[in-house]
Design a protein around this motif. Structure first.
Motif, PDB file in Angstrom:
ATOM      1  N   LYS A 279       0.887  -1.231   0.160  1.00 51.37           N
ATOM      2  CA  LYS A 279       0.024   0.137   0.096  1.00 51.37           C
ATOM      3  C   LYS A 279       0.781   1.491  -0.041  1.00 51.37           C
ATOM      4  N   THR A 283       1.159   3.950  -2.728  1.00 52.75           N
ATOM      5  CA  THR A 283       0.677   5.608  -2.259  1.00 52.75           C
ATOM      6  C   THR A 283       1.927   6.636  -2.626  1.00 52.75           C
ATOM      7  N   PRO A 382       0.621  -0.089  -9.919  1.00 55.32           N
ATOM      8  CA  PRO A 382       0.124   0.779  -8.776  1.00 55.32           C
ATOM      9  C   PRO A 382      -1.021   0.737  -8.338  1.00 55.32           C
ATOM     10  N   THR A 383      -1.859   0.401  -9.000  1.00 54.98           N
ATOM     11  CA  THR A 383      -3.493   0.291  -8.578  1.00 54.98           C
ATOM     12  C   THR A 383      -3.531  -0.918  -7.755  1.00 54.98           C
ATOM     13  N   LEU A 386      -1.927  -0.044  -4.331  1.00 55.07           N
ATOM     14  CA  LEU A 386      -2.486   0.730  -3.575  1.00 55.07           C
ATOM     15  C   LEU A 386      -3.669   0.065  -2.554  1.00 55.07           C
TER      16      LEU A 386
ATOM     17  N   ASN B  51      -8.822   5.618 -11.366  1.00 52.89           N
ATOM     18  CA  ASN B  51      -7.334   5.206 -11.756  1.00 52.89           C
ATOM     19  C   ASN B  51      -6.707   5.785 -13.052  1.00 52.89           C
ATOM     20  N   LEU B  56      -2.726   6.684 -13.119  1.00 45.35           N
ATOM     21  CA  LEU B  56      -2.115   5.183 -12.455  1.00 45.35           C
ATOM     22  C   LEU B  56      -2.276   4.225 -13.465  1.00 45.35           C
ATOM     23  N   PHE B  91      -7.819   8.029  -0.235  1.00 42.75           N
ATOM     24  CA  PHE B  91      -8.059   6.739  -0.461  1.00 42.75           C
ATOM     25  C   PHE B  91      -9.104   6.149   0.768  1.00 42.75           C
ATOM     26  N   ASN B  95      -4.054   5.568   3.570  1.00 43.35           N
ATOM     27  CA  ASN B  95      -2.849   5.308   2.908  1.00 43.35           C
ATOM     28  C   ASN B  95      -2.052   6.195   3.485  1.00 43.35           C
ATOM     29  N   LEU B  97       1.491   7.204   5.567  1.00 47.17           N
ATOM     30  CA  LEU B  97       2.739   6.496   5.798  1.00 47.17           C
ATOM     31  C   LEU B  97       2.756   6.167   7.535  1.00 47.17           C
ATOM     32  N   ARG B 156      -3.129  15.822   3.212  1.00 46.35           N
ATOM     33  CA  ARG B 156      -1.877  15.565   2.340  1.00 46.35           C
ATOM     34  C   ARG B 156      -2.363  15.915   0.795  1.00 46.35           C
TER      35      ARG B 156
END
Lengths: 391, 230
Positions: A279, A283, A382-383, A386, B51, B56, B91, B95, B97, B156
């Motif tokens: 994840k 991100t 990446p999807t 995620l 996406n 992405l 999300f 998500n 960190l 963010r």
């Protein structure tokens, strides 16, 4: 790159115990590798210094038939000292040594020895030759500790010695042990009896003869002498170099295993990170990193273990290494049995080159080990990442 | 001014020996400052569409142009550049960190933009003020509630003042009160900063806030409602 370093540092510090366990193992590798290499350098240094001080000085000329590995030729391995080196001998910068095979009879046993005729006033070796400058009924002689202990001889003992003169006639006399020296160089101790050169010349009727001519200055240009073979210092110490090279190979395997264990821990951490942090990887990509940059981040993160380990090693390792350099490492067994120039206590010597090469070795190895599993990220979708879906 | 133009978008995924078609000829446009949502049940293609808009993923057929850049023609670096400079993501599961503090999480997009410390600090504090988290600067995500985590995620996404924010099921893990707070906050930011918000959702609470609703079914636009023009 700076950003990757900053993020990697945050990630590592944030990972807590996992990071510190890896760092501890790796820092241990640092310390052990530097110590092992330091012992090798120290041993090399000590062996060559001892050989120089007790045996080879700045280099030697060998009478052309002399072969230290063939005792049967010792009888004929001598010649008149060439006139061109006489000024150097008179100045005390060159020492003639006459070697004659003989036997001693300590405590009723017979022991083959090499009788070394040596000048009492010499100053190119640390041998206690001044003790030979004495007037006693017997021939004054000194021996090495190795010889003394194997034959149970002590200072003041009288021992019968037998030799053959230039005509091949056996003769015998008494020697008085006036001193016992210790050198860490088995070659100058085992089976060697040192007596004044002029007495040996007299006993063997070989006046003005020598087997070896040892000179003080290794840097001075040396002329060729007819009937003599020049043996510069680096040739005479080559055996030590080869021996240490052999030992170093064995030690390299040892610390290679240690490094491998540390690298396994890093590799394992990297694999686990990529597996658990899908994840997070997604991100990073969503926030604007390319996958290649994420690979870079994970590689830097892994490599930073080595940087932290170097810091940790310098905190606790420096005092240990310094202490070792002071007190040395005493061999658990008798070093004289090794048959080579080796002190009972070895003092590690750490050079800048040694430390830098070790740090680079560990850094590069860690970087490679960190990069290999991280390459997987470049192939990630990446999807899927995620969503934390395993890929 | 259109910031997203989607023409005859088709997206197919390999599945076993065959293919699965997630989007079947979608045509849509979004203008600046919209507060719109892609609504539909699971498998309707809303996340896939989000996406692709977020660079992405890439279209199989058709074209998607975001802020003048054709998504299908961008290489990895260009796509990353677009996301870094102009897009914000929110999300469902935040998500964040996990080992970074709230401050560091919000700082991340600004680090990528290579802004200096002073600029970064001001922008981060502004963003945290929008979401009401200035007192949690040094907290780490595990120390925060779900609502707080999502507010950090919004900060963010918004900190760099992106042109477009893409939010995938942003309230799915939140209770009703938190969901309303979050949505209200996003609506305010949309109005104050004129940032385009595009949601993918099937949550009624979100749907009620949307100014434009696009209903997707089996990878196609089924229906569209405009509640309020931006």
């Amino acid at each position: 790159m700076l950003l990757a370093i900053k993020l990697a540092y945050r990630n590592l510090i944030g990972a807590g115990l996992r990071t510190w366990l890896n760092v501890l193992v790796l820092s241990f590798s640092f310390v052990v590798i530097i110590w092992i290499k330091g012992i090798m350098v120290g041993w090399d240094h000590q062996a060559k210094t001892d050989m120089t001080q007790y045996e080879i000085a700045g280099g030697q000329y060998w009478q052309e038939t002399y072969d230290p590995f063939d005792p049967l030729t010792l009888d004929i391995s001598h010649a008149l000292i060439p006139a061109e080196v006489m000024p150097e001998i008179e100045a005390g910068d060159m020492e003639p040594t006459l070697l004659i095979p003989g036997h001693i009879f300590p405590n009723g046993r017979m022991q083959g020895v090499t009788i070394r005729g040596i000048r009492s006033g010499q100053s190119i070796w640390k041998l206690p030759t001044e003790k030979l400058d004495t007037v006693v009924d017997a021939i004054p002689a000194f021996i090495g500790l190795l010889m003394a202990s194997s034959n149970k001889l002590e200072t003041g003992d009288l021992v019968t010695i037998r030799w053959r003169d230039a005509n091949g006639t056996f003769d015998a006399a008494e020697i008085l042990i006036v001193d016992i020296f210790s050198s860490n160089v088995p070659g100058v101790e085992a089976g060697q009896v040192y007596i004044p050169l002029e007495r040996l010349e007299e006993l063997t009727l070989l006046e003005g003869h020598a087997t070896i001519l040892s000179y003080r200055d290794p840097e001075a240009p040396r002329a060729e002498l007819t009937g003599w073979t020049l043996k510069p210092k680096e040739v005479l110490t080559r055996q030590v170099d080869e021996l240490i090279k052999t030992k170093s190979t064995a030690q390299t395997i040892l610390y290679g295993i240690l490094l491998l264990l540390a690298m396994l821990a890093i590799f394992d951490t990297q694999i686990l990170s990529i597996f658990r942090r899908q994840k997070e990887i997604g991100t990073y990509v969503a926030l604007g990193y390319t996958r290649r940059e994420v690979v870079g981040l994970f590689t830097v993160e892994g490599t930073m273990h080595a940087v932290l380990a170097a810091i940790a090693a310098s905190i606790y390792g420096l005092p240990i290494l310094y202490w070792q350099a002071k007190v040395g490492w005493t061999l658990p067994m008798d070093a004289s049995d090794f048959g080579m120039a080796m002190a009972q206590t070895l003092y590690p010597v750490y050079t800048i080159g040694l430390v830098i090469s070790t740090v680079l070795l560990v850094l590069i190895t860690t970087a490679v080990v960190s990069y290999l599993p991280s390459r997987k990220i470049a192939k990630m979708n990446p999807t899927e990442a995620l969503r934390g879906k395993l890929q | 001014m259109e910031i997203i133009e989607i023409k005859n978008l088709v997206k197919r995924f390999p599945m076993g020996k065959g293919e699965f078609t997630a989007l079947r000829g979608v045509d849509l446009n979004f203008g600046k400052g919209e507060f719109a949502g892609l609504i539909g049940p699971s498998g309707s293609g809303k996340t896939t569409l989000l996406n692709i808009i977020g660079s992405l993923d890439v279209p199989t057929e058709g074209s998607v142009t975001v802020l003048g850049r054709a998504i299908g023609k961008l290489n990895q670096k260009e796509a990353a550049q677009l996301r870094k400079e102009s897009l914000g993501f929110i999300f469902q599961s935040y998500n964040l960190l996990q080992v970074h503090t709230v401050y560091e999480n919000v700082e991340f997009p600004l680090l990528l933009l290579k802004l200096n410390v002073t600029e970064r600090k001001k922008m981060i504090m502004d963003a945290l003020e929008w979401v009401g988290l200035t007192d949690k600067v040094q907290s780490k995500p595990p120390q925060l509630s779900g609502g707080e985590c999502q507010r950090v995620a919004i900060a963010r996404a918004m900190v760099k003042r992106p042109s477009l924010v893409l939010a995938d099921e942003p309230t799915a893990n939140l209770d009703a009160a938190n969901s309303h707070n979050i949505l209200k906050m996003m609506e305010n930011l949309n109005q104050e900063l004129n940032t385009t918000f595009l949601f993918a959702t099937h949550d009624e609470k979100v749907i009620n806030y949307l100014h434009r609703k696009i209903f997707l079914l089996d990878g196609k636009v089924d229906n569209e409602e405009i509640i309020r023009n931006h």
